[in-house]
Write an enzyme that holds these catalytic residues in place. Structure first.
Site, PDB file in Angstrom:
ATOM      1  N   LYS A 142       0.824  -1.215   0.000  1.00 12.24           N
ATOM      2  CA  LYS A 142       0.000   0.000   0.000  1.00 12.24           C
ATOM      3  C   LYS A 142       0.850   1.253   0.000  1.00 12.24           C
ATOM      4  CE  LYS A 142      -4.468  -1.503   1.514  1.00 12.24           C
ATOM      5  NZ  LYS A 142      -5.610  -1.316   2.385  1.00 12.24           N
ATOM      6  N   LYS A 180      -3.759 -11.453  -6.587  1.00 10.20           N
ATOM      7  CA  LYS A 180      -5.123 -11.631  -6.057  1.00 10.20           C
ATOM      8  C   LYS A 180      -6.114 -10.672  -6.727  1.00 10.20           C
ATOM      9  CE  LYS A 180      -5.474  -8.492  -2.168  1.00 10.20           C
ATOM     10  NZ  LYS A 180      -5.958  -8.173  -0.866  1.00 10.20           N
ATOM     11  N   LYS A 207      -9.910  -4.939  -5.124  1.00  8.33           N
ATOM     12  CA  LYS A 207     -10.849  -3.828  -5.324  1.00  8.33           C
ATOM     13  C   LYS A 207     -10.230  -2.724  -6.179  1.00  8.33           C
ATOM     14  CE  LYS A 207     -12.602  -4.190  -0.587  1.00  8.33           C
ATOM     15  NZ  LYS A 207     -12.413  -3.690   0.757  1.00  8.33           N
TER      16      LYS A 207
HETATM   17  P1  TYM Z   1     -10.518  -6.321   3.100  1.00  9.37           P
HETATM   18  O1  TYM Z   1     -11.596  -5.315   3.294  1.00  9.37           O
HETATM   19  O2  TYM Z   1      -9.405  -5.998   2.181  1.00  9.37           O
HETATM   20  O3  TYM Z   1     -11.151  -7.682   2.620  1.00  9.37           O
HETATM   21  C1  TYM Z   1     -12.271  -8.264   3.296  1.00  9.37           C
HETATM   22  C2  TYM Z   1     -12.156  -9.761   3.295  1.00  9.37           C
HETATM   23  O4  TYM Z   1     -12.086 -10.254   1.957  1.00  9.37           O
HETATM   24  C3  TYM Z   1     -10.972 -11.124   1.846  1.00  9.37           C
HETATM   25  N1  TYM Z   1     -10.442 -11.035   0.475  1.00  9.37           N
HETATM   26  C4  TYM Z   1     -10.247 -12.078  -0.325  1.00  9.37           C
HETATM   27  N2  TYM Z   1     -10.448 -13.393  -0.151  1.00  9.37           N
HETATM   28  C5  TYM Z   1     -10.171 -14.218  -1.172  1.00  9.37           C
HETATM   29  N3  TYM Z   1      -9.689 -13.794  -2.368  1.00  9.37           N
HETATM   30  C6  TYM Z   1      -9.460 -12.475  -2.583  1.00  9.37           C
HETATM   31  N4  TYM Z   1      -8.996 -12.060  -3.767  1.00  9.37           N
HETATM   32  C7  TYM Z   1      -9.742 -11.556  -1.533  1.00  9.37           C
HETATM   33  N5  TYM Z   1      -9.638 -10.213  -1.419  1.00  9.37           N
HETATM   34  C8  TYM Z   1     -10.062  -9.914  -0.184  1.00  9.37           C
HETATM   35  C9  TYM Z   1      -9.977 -10.626   2.877  1.00  9.37           C
HETATM   36  O5  TYM Z   1      -9.050 -11.617   3.236  1.00  9.37           O
HETATM   37  C10 TYM Z   1     -10.892 -10.256   4.017  1.00  9.37           C
HETATM   38  O6  TYM Z   1     -11.220 -11.417   4.781  1.00  9.37           O
HETATM   39  N6  TYM Z   1      -7.812  -5.753   7.231  1.00  9.37           N
HETATM   40  C11 TYM Z   1      -9.005  -6.355   6.698  1.00  9.37           C
HETATM   41  C12 TYM Z   1     -10.271  -5.913   7.394  1.00  9.37           C
HETATM   42  C13 TYM Z   1     -10.259  -6.077   8.868  1.00  9.37           C
HETATM   43  C14 TYM Z   1     -10.449  -7.292   9.564  1.00  9.37           C
HETATM   44  C15 TYM Z   1     -10.377  -6.929  10.958  1.00  9.37           C
HETATM   45  C16 TYM Z   1     -10.663  -8.605   9.175  1.00  9.37           C
HETATM   46  C17 TYM Z   1     -10.086  -5.082   9.767  1.00  9.37           C
HETATM   47  N7  TYM Z   1     -10.169  -5.604  11.025  1.00  9.37           N
HETATM   48  C18 TYM Z   1     -10.513  -7.906  11.926  1.00  9.37           C
HETATM   49  C19 TYM Z   1     -10.794  -9.551  10.175  1.00  9.37           C
HETATM   50  C20 TYM Z   1     -10.719  -9.207  11.535  1.00  9.37           C
HETATM   51  C21 TYM Z   1      -9.118  -5.960   5.238  1.00  9.37           C
HETATM   52  O7  TYM Z   1      -8.613  -4.976   4.821  1.00  9.37           O
HETATM   53  O8  TYM Z   1      -9.939  -6.766   4.521  1.00  9.37           O
END
Ligand code: TYM
Length: 334
Positions: free
Chosen positions: A115, A197, A200
């Site tokens: 990032k 991967k 978004k």
């Molecule tokens: P974020 O918002 O980027 O993504 C949300 C969830 O989607 C999963 N994910 C994927 N899984 C499979 N293939 C992909 N291409 C893919 N892209 C995203 C992510 O692994 C995630 O589970 N830091 C976290 C958010 C967060 C969080 C937490 C999660 C903040 N606090 C506490 C769990 C517990 C994040 O940015 O996810």
């Protein structure tokens, strides 16, 4: 554990348009696990501002995301669906945990490296300390299990390290959480570059399937997915494009990759891609219809937001009080 029940915590950022990766890697598993645990599903809006956000867009996306949680099948009476910014304990615990986290540990986080390369003009302290806020999210609820995609593995490991370090100094304060990765779908790859991967923020519009895509968009993107010239449907490292499509189809139809391979043993890539597209449409179309219906239910959604923020505040304040006491902050005079 809370009130004698095992606890599940997870969250999604209200930034960008959600992708099929978010759905298959996270949301879909949340729904499957929601009967077994006391669940907290957070819209992590405080994480979102590590990158600049337009205020109106952030507010709308946060609301849409909370609505999506319900549309995906999470019962808001049983599961706690709420905004991170409505529960101040998250930021408070994050500050405390910052003091138990080393710069060297944060420097190793691959997501921070990625990032900061993407946002060179805004490498802020929040972006650096982001995993600590994530640790606070999880540890506040004495969480046993955290269902996430594989890209969050490193953040879960650091959460466990921070919790263990704190417990070693102050006694058993935090439950040590385990990550939960789905058997298929934990790492959905870009349709245009299957070694990276699905994300978004991908600039190539054909690389990601968005949850808001129309059936036509979905079919077109699946048909254009990058594959190879081997002309065989096998689940192998040498065929990352086909492997990704097998994962997508398997996750959408609740099959194992082996079953999918058997089903398409004699099929050509064109036929397989069409089936993949249809499987995605069959999962996303009902979700989109339910989203549309729920968006009209303003009062209902508002009541959920209010009730669940109170529930989250109740449980998180218990942990925060315990932390304050162990650290040696003075008792409040009541
Ligand atoms: P974020 O918002 O980027 O993504 C949300 C969830 O989607 C999963 N994910 C994927 N899984 C499979 N293939 C992909 N291409 C893919 N892209 C995203 C992510 O692994 C995630 O589970 N830091 C976290 C958010 C967060 C969080 C937490 C999660 C903040 N606090 C506490 C769990 C517990 C994040 O940015 O996810």
């Amino acid at each position: 554990m809370l009130d004698g029940q095992k606890v599940l915590f997870s969250g999604i950022q209200a930034t960008g348009r959600l992708t099929l990766g978010n759905y298959l890697g996270a949301l879909r598993n949340w729904v499957k696990l929601s009967d077994e645990y006391m669940c907290f599903y957070c819209v992590v809006d405080e994480h979102s501002i590590t990158v600049r956000q337009d205020p109106a867009t952030l507010r709308k996306r946060s609301r849409d995301l909370l609505t999506l949680y319900i549309a995906a099948g999470l019962d808001p009476k049983k599961n706690c669906l709420y905004y991170q910014s409505h529960v101040s304990a998250h930021a408070e615990l994050a500050w405390i945990l910052n003091c138990f986290t080393y710069m060297g540990e944060m420097n190793r986080m691959t997501q921070f490296k990625d990032k900061s390369a993407k946002h060179e003009d805004n490498i802020n302290v929040g972006l650096f300390a982001y995993p600590v806020l994530m640790a606070a999210d999880i540890l506040l609820y004495q969480t046993d299990v955290v269902p996430v995609g594989l890209d969050q593995k490193q953040h879960l490991e650091i959460t466990r390290d921070i919790a263990e370090r704190f417990n070693n100094i102050y006694g058993d304060v935090f439950t040590i959480p385990d990550a939960y990765f789905g058997k298929v779908g934990a790492r959905i790859m870009s349709l245009q570059d299957p070694l990276h991967k699905m994300s978004k923020s991908d600039e190539n519009p054909n690389a990601s399937i968005y949850l808001t895509d129309t059936p036509d968009d979905i079919m077109r993107k699946c048909k254009k997915a990058v594959t190879d010239s081997l002309a065989q449907i096998r689940y192998s490292e040498e065929q990352p494009g086909i492997r990704n499509l097998i994962d997508i189809y398997s996750a959408c139809t609740d099959k194992t990759p082996e079953e999918t391979v058997r089903e398409f043993e004699n099929a050509g890539y064109g036929q397989f891609k069409e089936a993949v597209g249809e499987s995605v449409v069959s999962v996303l179309k009902p979700l989109q219809d339910e989203m549309k219906r729920l968006s009209g239910e303003k009062d209902y959604i508002n009541s959920i937001i209010k009730e669940n923020a109170e529930k989250a505040a109740y449980y998180s304040s218990k942990t925060l009080r315990k932390v304050h006491r162990r650290i040696g902050f003075p008792d409040r005079i009541r």
